[in-house]
Design an enzyme around this catalytic site. Structure first.
Site, short mmCIF file in Angstrom:
data_model
loop_
_atom_site.label_atom_id
_atom_site.label_comp_id
_atom_site.label_asym_id
_atom_site.label_seq_id
_atom_site.Cartn_x
_atom_site.Cartn_y
_atom_site.Cartn_z
N CYS A 1 0.73 -1.34 0.01
CA CYS A 1 0.12 -0.06 -0.01
C CYS A 1 1.03 1.33 0.04
O CYS A 1 0.57 2.23 -0.82
CB CYS A 1 -0.84 -0.14 1.15
SG CYS A 1 -1.44 -1.47 1.82
N ARG B 1 6.00 -11.82 5.38
CA ARG B 1 5.28 -11.35 6.49
C ARG B 1 5.84 -12.70 7.67
O ARG B 1 6.15 -13.90 7.19
CB ARG B 1 3.75 -11.71 6.50
CG ARG B 1 3.38 -10.49 5.77
CD ARG B 1 1.68 -10.50 5.71
NE ARG B 1 1.45 -9.69 4.59
CZ ARG B 1 -0.11 -9.52 4.17
NH1 ARG B 1 -0.80 -10.33 4.52
NH2 ARG B 1 -0.30 -8.36 3.25
N GLN C 1 1.18 -10.75 -3.75
CA GLN C 1 -0.02 -10.51 -3.65
C GLN C 1 -0.55 -10.17 -5.19
O GLN C 1 0.15 -9.33 -5.74
CB GLN C 1 -0.37 -9.33 -2.84
CG GLN C 1 -0.31 -9.73 -1.32
CD GLN C 1 -0.64 -8.62 -0.56
OE1 GLN C 1 0.07 -7.74 -0.47
NE2 GLN C 1 -1.85 -8.75 0.20
N ASP D 1 -2.10 -7.38 -6.02
CA ASP D 1 -2.76 -6.34 -5.40
C ASP D 1 -3.12 -5.09 -6.23
O ASP D 1 -2.58 -4.93 -7.31
CB ASP D 1 -1.44 -5.80 -4.57
CG ASP D 1 -1.98 -5.32 -3.08
OD1 ASP D 1 -3.22 -5.14 -3.01
OD2 ASP D 1 -1.10 -4.74 -2.43
N HIS E 1 -4.43 -0.84 -5.83
CA HIS E 1 -4.90 0.14 -4.79
C HIS E 1 -5.58 1.29 -5.50
O HIS E 1 -4.97 1.48 -6.83
CB HIS E 1 -4.03 0.97 -4.06
CG HIS E 1 -3.28 -0.07 -3.05
ND1 HIS E 1 -2.19 -0.73 -3.41
CD2 HIS E 1 -3.84 -0.51 -1.81
CE1 HIS E 1 -2.09 -1.47 -2.17
NE2 HIS E 1 -2.85 -1.39 -1.54
N LYS F 1 -15.76 -3.95 4.21
CA LYS F 1 -15.01 -4.97 3.15
C LYS F 1 -15.99 -5.87 2.84
O LYS F 1 -16.67 -6.19 3.57
CB LYS F 1 -13.66 -5.22 3.51
CG LYS F 1 -13.64 -6.14 4.99
CD LYS F 1 -12.43 -7.06 5.39
CE LYS F 1 -12.79 -7.79 6.59
NZ LYS F 1 -11.55 -8.81 6.76
N HIS G 1 -8.36 -1.04 -1.19
CA HIS G 1 -7.07 -1.97 -1.20
C HIS G 1 -8.09 -3.33 -1.93
O HIS G 1 -9.16 -3.62 -1.21
CB HIS G 1 -6.73 -2.60 -0.06
CG HIS G 1 -6.38 -1.63 0.79
ND1 HIS G 1 -5.00 -1.27 1.09
CD2 HIS G 1 -6.91 -0.51 1.62
CE1 HIS G 1 -4.91 -0.37 1.98
NE2 HIS G 1 -6.00 0.12 2.22
#
Ligand SMILES: [Zn+2]
Ligand SMILES: [Zn+2]
Length: 616
Positions: free
Chosen positions: A313, A342, A360, A362, A364, A444, A490
């Site tokens: 992010c 992680r 990911q 991912d 945004h 979400k 996200h």
């Protein structure tokens, strides 16, 4: 009159295993109520089968105590599909021990001992469990003065109940395995040995469950990952870090190519960001406060602390902030196959599903509040499109709403929740609301995909965020010329490539559809005589864009075909003398179906049709 006598009178004694009286589930040995307020509970009822499972745990403990008198008893609850019981023993049970215990259980079942209940004082109860320290400890924790004891055969246990009327009434069971488990789940306590068993009301249900377990084992991505040479995890590299082998990498490249192409088409800008950044960045983003336990430790570089990124992010926010944005620029959508790291305790790591480094899919999105509705609908639509392409069309959908502690304004929350709801409804997706379960920064949608066996896997998430734009001051110039705060979304569709790949392997049991298969066609010459023709066939398949390989080993044809099938290659082309002279190929489908001999052009037509069907 006892409930059992009442059941006999009503002709229910054969089916009833317990009774519900004014909300309480009771043994049939208990007195029947004056009125008729009795509901008979059978093994087919959800709470009935739990009684069956838990009663089976008593029967097992009875068998263990008979065979291993020194085993100390603890507790034995029912669980999903079965039960367990924890014992303190010097040496853990072996598979042979389990077989003996199961046999002894059979004897106890055939003896049809009643489950007799007795209520005694705690003082008295203590005397009944000499040399059983765990029972003593359990008794000490019970606030009431009186406790109930149950006896089946010679085995006495402290228990609330209820149980089936007699040991002959437990259903069909099978002991599965023994594993270590800490007393009360606390690693500071002593390690006990837990025996797991499956139990169902009928043999038919038990057999169906065992067949499902067998199928799950066959589909295990860790087993298939090795057999199909897709990936490995190597202790020398580190736990939870995935090595993608060439064949797994082919699938990943196809996943990535599809993903990038479709994102470009859907109006996303594809970006790249580093794997490491200054620790301070994570202070601004709030990760240091809320997420530190999931992050690797800091890395010192020239006196400054850096951090392996746990998320993408902040990088995307910085790209957004790299220049002044106007309302006319919005929405801006940055997508990245972003690799994050992680920390997960080594005990929780699991194949591709739970790892320490993963990529990911991912993105945004930065938008103004009035773009929420449209953007979220488009996003949901896009998510389902991507999931369907990979063969997932059954979902469990959850909408999480505002928690007690939250960032942003109630008006914006209401707007965002409404946008999420409207999008789900417009898509006709049934969903479950988890009130108050939103992240503090916004509501979400989570989507779990259901695989071939009906198992649900958390993959996609769409999260509105009011907090990060504020923390990083991500704004745009509004129509009136004044600065306004952007809203951020996200989202990840597959979640992580590693995990999604693991789910894909299990979903297809390694037999990927043609468009994803690492090798699509195996070309199998019958003898060396056809090797040149086979090489030519491989070359023309490759020239047409298909992933073909030849098997030129000096092996029998039957062996080569079997190998190709074990590797789950969609097509095998056998090339013998006849195929060479007639310039034909004899295709064989993965499942064993033999197609008539045909020209290579005809075969390419079949491949193209099949590709078209699964990719449009
Ligand atoms: Zn019990
Ligand atoms: Zn994010």
């Amino acid at each position: 009159m006892t409930l059992l006598e009442l059941a006999k009178k009503q002709g229910k004694a054969k089916v009833a295993i317990a009774a519900r009286v004014r909300g309480s589930l009771l043994d049939l040995s208990r007195p029947a109520p004056e009125d008729d307020a009795v509901q008979w509970v059978t093994a087919a009822d959800p709470d009935g089968v739990e009684v069956v499972r838990h009663s089976t745990a008593h029967v097992m403990a009875a068998a263990v105590k008979e065979l291993f008198p020194d085993a100390l008893i603890t507790i034995g609850p029912s669980i999903e599909n079965g039960f367990y019981y924890d014992f303190d023993v010097e040496t853990p049970f072996t598979p042979e021990d389990l077989a003996r215990i199961e046999e002894k259980m059979g004897e106890i079942v055939r003896s049809d001992f009643p489950f007799s209940r007795e209520v005694v004082s705690k003082e008295e109860a203590k005397k009944r469990f000499p040399g059983e320290p765990y029972k003593e400890e359990l008794l000490a924790d019970i606030p009431e003065d009186a406790v109930s004891l149950y006896k089946v055969g010679n085995f006495l246990d402290l228990c609330r109940g209820p149980h089936v009327p007699s040991s002959g009434r437990v259903g069909a069971f099978k002991l599965m395995n023994a594993a270590g488990a800490y007393w009360r789940g606390d690693s500071k306590n002593r390690m006990l040995t837990r025996i797991y068993g499956c139990a169902f009301a009928t043999k038919k249900e038990l057999d169906a469950h065992l067949a499902l377990l067998e199928e799950i084992k066959k589909r295990d991505h860790r087993k298939l990952g090795k057999e199909l040479d897709l990936y490995s995890v190597n202790e020398e590299i580190g736990a939870g870090l995935i090595l993608w082998h060439p064949k797994g990498s082919v699938v990943r490249r196809i996943m990535e190519d599809f993903w990038r192409d479709e994102h470009a088409r859907a109006g996303y800008d594809l970006v790249f960001s580093p794997h490491i950044a200054k620790l301070d960045l994570w202070r601004v983003s709030g990760h240091l406060d809320y997420y530190r336990q999931n992050m690797f430790g800091a890395i010192e570089v020239e006196g400054q602390d850096y951090q392996l990124k746990p998320m993408n992010c902040p990088f995307h926010i910085q790209i957004y902030k790299s220049k002044m944005r106007s309302y006319r620029d919005l929405p801006i959508r940055y997508a990245e196959l972003g690799t994050v790291y992680r920390f997960e305790p080594s005990g929780t790591l699991h194949g591709l599903l739970r790892v320490r480094g993963f990529t990911q899919d991912d993105a945004h999105l930065f938008l103004s509040p009035d773009q929420l509705d449209e953007e979220i609908y488009a996003l949901l639509d896009f998510t389902l499109f991507v999931l369907r392409r990979f063969g997932f069309d059954r979902y469990e959908v959850y909408l999480s709403t505002r928690p007690d502690k939250y960032a942003g304004t109630p008006e914006n929350w209401a707007k965002a929740e409404d946008a999420l709801k409207k999008a789900l409804e417009r898509k006709g997706l049934p969903y479950q609301v988890d009130p108050g379960e939103g992240v503090f920064y916004g509501p979400k949608i989570d989507i779990k995909i259901k695989d071939m066996l009906g198992r649900a896997w958390q993959c996609s998430t769409i999260q509105v965020d009011f907090n990060n734009p504020e923390r990083f001051n991500a704004s745009f110039v509004g129509e009136d010329g004044s600065p306004r705060q952007a809203i951020m979304i996200h989202r990840a569709l597959m979640g992580s490539l590693e995990r999604f790949f693991g789910v894909l392997v299990e979903h297809y049991a390694g037999a990927f559809p043609l468009w994803l298969a690492p090798v699509q066609v195996d070309v199998l010459p019958v003898t060396d005589r056809q090797a040149d023709a086979a090489r030519e066939t491989v070359a023309s398949l490759r020239a047409s864009g298909f992933r073909a390989e030849g098997d030129f080993r000096n092996e029998k044809l039957g062996y080569k075909i079997r190998e190709s099938q074990l590797q789950k290659v969609p097509y095998a082309l056998v090339i013998g003398d006849r195929e060479v002279t007639q310039r034909q190929v004899a295709p064989r489908r993965r499942g064993g179906e033999q197609l008539p001999p045909m020209s290579i052009e005809e075969f390419l037509g079949i491949l193209r049709d099949e590709m078209e069907k699964t990719t449009t």
